[in-house]
Every structure is written in C-alpha cells, then in structure tokens.
Motif scaffolding. Sequence first.
Motif, mmCIF file in Angstrom:
data_model
loop_
_atom_site.group_PDB
_atom_site.id
_atom_site.type_symbol
_atom_site.label_atom_id
_atom_site.label_comp_id
_atom_site.label_asym_id
_atom_site.label_seq_id
_atom_site.Cartn_x
_atom_site.Cartn_y
_atom_site.Cartn_z
ATOM 1 N N LEU A 211 92.396 84.789 10.911
ATOM 2 C CA LEU A 211 91.872 83.983 12.015
ATOM 3 C C LEU A 211 92.275 82.532 11.802
ATOM 4 O O LEU A 211 92.100 81.989 10.714
ATOM 5 C CB LEU A 211 90.343 84.080 12.088
ATOM 6 C CG LEU A 211 89.663 83.127 13.091
ATOM 7 C CD1 LEU A 211 90.084 83.448 14.522
ATOM 8 C CD2 LEU A 211 88.136 83.185 12.953
ATOM 9 N N ILE A 212 92.809 81.911 12.848
ATOM 10 C CA ILE A 212 93.106 80.483 12.855
ATOM 11 C C ILE A 212 92.149 79.822 13.829
ATOM 12 O O ILE A 212 92.159 80.136 15.025
ATOM 13 C CB ILE A 212 94.566 80.221 13.254
ATOM 14 C CG1 ILE A 212 95.510 80.873 12.246
ATOM 15 C CG2 ILE A 212 94.843 78.718 13.356
ATOM 16 C CD1 ILE A 212 96.963 80.878 12.682
ATOM 17 N N ILE A 213 91.311 78.943 13.320
ATOM 18 C CA ILE A 213 90.338 78.243 14.154
ATOM 19 C C ILE A 213 90.967 76.946 14.628
ATOM 20 O O ILE A 213 91.289 76.069 13.827
ATOM 21 C CB ILE A 213 89.040 77.964 13.383
ATOM 22 C CG1 ILE A 213 88.412 79.274 12.911
ATOM 23 C CG2 ILE A 213 88.055 77.193 14.251
ATOM 24 C CD1 ILE A 213 87.155 79.084 12.069
ATOM 25 N N GLY A 214 91.144 76.819 15.932
ATOM 26 C CA GLY A 214 91.766 75.631 16.512
ATOM 27 C C GLY A 214 93.183 75.914 16.954
ATOM 28 O O GLY A 214 93.948 76.553 16.239
ATOM 29 N N GLU A 234 97.838 90.532 11.022
ATOM 30 C CA GLU A 234 97.303 90.589 12.390
ATOM 31 C C GLU A 234 96.537 89.293 12.634
ATOM 32 O O GLU A 234 95.506 89.048 12.020
ATOM 33 C CB GLU A 234 96.375 91.790 12.543
ATOM 34 C CG GLU A 234 95.773 91.939 13.931
ATOM 35 C CD GLU A 234 94.818 93.121 13.998
ATOM 36 O OE1 GLU A 234 93.616 92.908 14.278
ATOM 37 O OE2 GLU A 234 95.256 94.260 13.745
ATOM 38 N N VAL A 235 97.036 88.459 13.549
ATOM 39 C CA VAL A 235 96.535 87.094 13.688
ATOM 40 C C VAL A 235 95.715 86.935 14.962
ATOM 41 O O VAL A 235 96.155 87.308 16.055
ATOM 42 C CB VAL A 235 97.697 86.080 13.702
ATOM 43 C CG1 VAL A 235 97.150 84.650 13.689
ATOM 44 C CG2 VAL A 235 98.620 86.310 12.506
ATOM 45 N N SER A 236 94.525 86.356 14.788
ATOM 46 C CA SER A 236 93.687 85.926 15.906
ATOM 47 C C SER A 236 93.641 84.407 15.915
ATOM 48 O O SER A 236 93.730 83.765 14.864
ATOM 49 C CB SER A 236 92.261 86.469 15.766
ATOM 50 O OG SER A 236 92.243 87.876 15.713
ATOM 51 N N VAL A 237 93.491 83.819 17.092
ATOM 52 C CA VAL A 237 93.408 82.365 17.234
ATOM 53 C C VAL A 237 92.202 82.031 18.094
ATOM 54 O O VAL A 237 92.014 82.619 19.164
ATOM 55 C CB VAL A 237 94.690 81.774 17.856
ATOM 56 C CG1 VAL A 237 94.511 80.287 18.153
ATOM 57 C CG2 VAL A 237 95.883 81.981 16.926
ATOM 58 N N GLY A 252 102.602 84.475 19.240
ATOM 59 C CA GLY A 252 102.384 85.692 18.481
ATOM 60 C C GLY A 252 100.957 86.030 18.124
ATOM 61 O O GLY A 252 100.721 86.958 17.336
ATOM 62 N N ALA A 253 99.970 85.321 18.684
ATOM 63 C CA ALA A 253 98.579 85.679 18.413
ATOM 64 C C ALA A 253 98.246 87.020 19.067
ATOM 65 O O ALA A 253 98.576 87.246 20.237
ATOM 66 C CB ALA A 253 97.635 84.592 18.936
#
Length: 541
Positions: A211-214, A234-237, A252-253
């Motif tokens: 997870l990327i916050i921001g 597996e990336v979430s934003v 790519g999120a």
Amino acid sequence: MWTATLELDPLRAIATQLLGRFWREAYFSSFAPFQMRNLPRPALPAANWVRVRNRLAGICGSDLHMISLDGDPRIAPAALPGIDRTYPGHEVVGEVIEVGDEVQTLRVGDSVVLQHRPNCLSAGIQPLCRSCAAGNYNLCECGILPGPAPIGGGWSEEMLLHEQQLFRIPNAINQPDTPQLSNEQAALLEPSAVATHAVLRCVPQAGNRVLIIGAGTIGLLTLQAVRALAPQAEVSVMARHAFQVEQATRMGAIHIIYPQDSYKTIQQATGAQLYQGLLGNKLLLGGYDVIFDTVGSKSTIHNSLRWARARGTVVLVGVSLHLMSLDLTPIWYQEVNLVGTMAHGVEEWPIGSQTYRSTFEVTADLIEQGQLYPEQLITHRFALNNYQHALLTAMDKGKSRAIKVVFDYALQPPSVVPNVRAAARQRRPHSTASRKLSGPAPIEFSAFPTTSISPNDPQRAPSVPLTPTHIEEDSLTGEPGGPSQEERPLSRIRTEFAQTPRSHPGVTNDTSDALQSVEEETDGIQEPAFRALEHENKPGI
C-alpha cells in the motif's frame, strides 16, 4: 541575482502565522519570512566552490510547509542550530558556469543537480563522521559546520556551493555531448531518489501486498519505484483526488483506496479481518505486507500501523513537522516494523551484490532505462517572477490538478542582473508555442504587475497549454517569459523605456506609471515584477 529567501525570525514568523489564519496573502507579504529578493551577485566564497545557473526547479511539499510556517519548534530537528537565512528549492538542475581554482570534479558546461546538503566533507571536517564516511551525507552527525553557507537554492537564478554537494549528470553513452537525462528528468532526480531509497529500505517480495499512502509526487514516484524494483508485488494506492486516481491507475496500481471508507476497502483488497470496538476503534488482522506512507501525518501513521499484517513493515516516507500523540500498540502487539527514511544516500546495488552506489546513480540509471519516468508528473511551469501564482497552484492541487509544479528559467524575462540566459533558452523544446505581439518591436514589460492589463484585452495573447504542462506566458507578448535577448546595461534599458511610446497597444495608465518609475530607478527591476494571481483552498494528499 533574483532569489527566494527564508528567514525564520521568531517575531516575523509568529506575526505571519497569526495573520495567515484569516489572510492567506500574509505568507507572501513584505513582513513574512519568505521573500523574493534581488541580491548583489556574489563572488565564489572558496576555491572549491562553483556557480550554477539554474534551468529548472521543482516545488516540493516540504518547501510549502516551510513557507506556510507549518511546524512546531519542539520537534527534534528544531533543536539543531540553524542559520539566519536559507534558500528554498532542492529539486533543481542547472549548468556550471564558474568554477574555483581548486575544483576537481566539475567543469564549466556540466549539467548538475543538487544532491547533498552541507556535510562534513563539504565543510572540510576531518575525520568524517560515521554517516559521511559511509556516504550517507544527509545523515551527517555534525550539528555545527564551519565555513560559508551555500548561497541561493533552486528558486534562484544562480546557486553558489561546494562542488561535493552536486551530482554531475553523465553524458549518454551513444551521444557523448548529450546529458544522460533531459532537464525535466534531471530536475526530478532528487524526488525520484527519495522514492528509490524508500523502496530499497524494504523491497517488497514477489506476491506481497503493498500500500502506498498518498498520490502526490512522492507517492506516484514510489509507485513507479515499486513497479520497477518489485514488479510481482500487488500494489494499492490511497488517493484523494480524481486526477491522482487516474495517474495511479495508469502507472500500475491494482487497487485504489479512498480515505472516506478506507478500512472496508482495505478489507476487500487484502482479505483481512476487520474488528471494530468502542468509540470508533478499528483494527485489521492480515493486512498489507509493506506500507509506504508518503504523507506522514498523525492520521496516516495511526492507520498504517493498523493496516499492516503481523510482522509487516511501515516505511515512513512523508514528513510532518509536528509533535504527535500516537497509538503504538500495533508495533508490539503485531510486531509491526516502523522504518524511517531520510532523503537518499548509498544503496546496495544491484540488490544482494554487496557493492554500493549512491542513490542518485542508481536512480539516474533507472530513469535512463525507462523504468522511472518522473518527467510525466510535471503539470505546470512558471517563470520565477510569477512565484506567488506558482506556489498557490502547488498548494491548491485539488483545484489546479497540479502534481509537480516547476520554475522554468527559460520563461524568465531578461533582467539587468549579470546573468545571460541565452544558453537556457536554446534548450527550450521546439514544440513550445511562441507568438509575438503585432505592431512595434516587442517591449519588455516584465517589471510591471501582471494585473496592469485586463484579461479581456485583445492585445493579450491567451495562455497556451502544453500537454500535459501548463506554461504561464508573458502578459503582453504572449511568449513564454518574453523575447530572448542579450544582457543590456541599465542606462540603455532606461533609454529604451524612455523612448517607448505611451500609446503602444496594451500600455495602460498603470503601465505608463511603471515605465516612469523604471526610468527613475538605478538598481534595476524591482519588486513589482513579483506579483501574481492568488487562489484559495488547502493542499490535499
């Protein structure tokens, strides 16, 4: 030499903070700590220093925090001794135009970016502290450094600093006379290195949920770095604005998390178990393997510790200058790792090779290979004399849809400061729109407020948006920053202004008065050049 300065005098800071609560223009007023000044052009203070003419400089969120005095003097870094004057702008690319007699690593004509703040090596301290000896100069353990301080920053026409603080952009292998990176890529090398360093602090493994916050500049660059260094993750934003969601999805999120209903959305994205207690208390069990918090606020740190799985890692990338009261129980209850990251330094590269390179070298290679593409984040360009409009655009991203706002010195009107910009202008892309005012030869009105002419005036060329960049044009000529010309003596400029017909199209009464004031000045273009449009709203994530 036009330059932005920041002087944190306590009385001025307190007065500005109080007025800024109901009058936003207080942060740009004559008594505010932040000022735009025309300083005498200084000589190199030491033989191992260089002079750099800036080409392109970004506006960073940390700069905006400092300008708006968004901080608490009780935080740990505030205990360190400071200097009376600092110069904003650390995301910058420029050209070396003067070198001292003892400079060894740079020469005139080199493209360089600002890499290090002052440290043991630049100050000549021996022996070096442990951090500087290891190449992590941004973690220098010397609180007080002898010698002169750097003059100018990214928001200045020129910078004077020790050669060790700069990173030379190498030339491309197949084109020896061409820098490896474009000006846009080089200007964003520093924030790209911040993102690369953060990801290398805890590289996700294949199959990890991240997870990327921001979804500001650092958040989107962190997304690029994760995709480059851990393509199987597996990336979430988490994004606040629709244009940020669009960019994150394009880069790519897999999942987009909205702040309004974050716990339930994360439960669905990760398959974690959501538990709710009294007074809105919530906890997820089985959340993300790695979380990169690029905001760093009290609420995002509080939540990220609860969104990480057992023995997961939270990397704190974002900066807050405030004291915080936080629930740290997930650190021991779930053995969550909280990892800090400070800018950039030295990396083990390639990973696992036990060889080390600077973060800038690693990041420059990733950009050249097309794995990072920071130049796509530039949405707005401004001349330095339109600094207030530029800063408000960066602050009001929800309204302006800004991601990265930059000062482009090719747009800067020529001034009487001994600083020729012919070389910078030749580097402007050929696709830049250019139109000239019909009638007499173009006249430089850069010394006048942009409000001296009506937006509906038929002689004022409309703004020419570039894709995806918006360039602020000269208010009368319609050209970015006005016509290019060689430096002229002040006496000649006064003579040309005196000969200017007051009936010239677009010359209003205000402009005529301004012409008269310039004729009477002996110190060149003055403060009226630095007026700009104003907006409202607060910055988001």
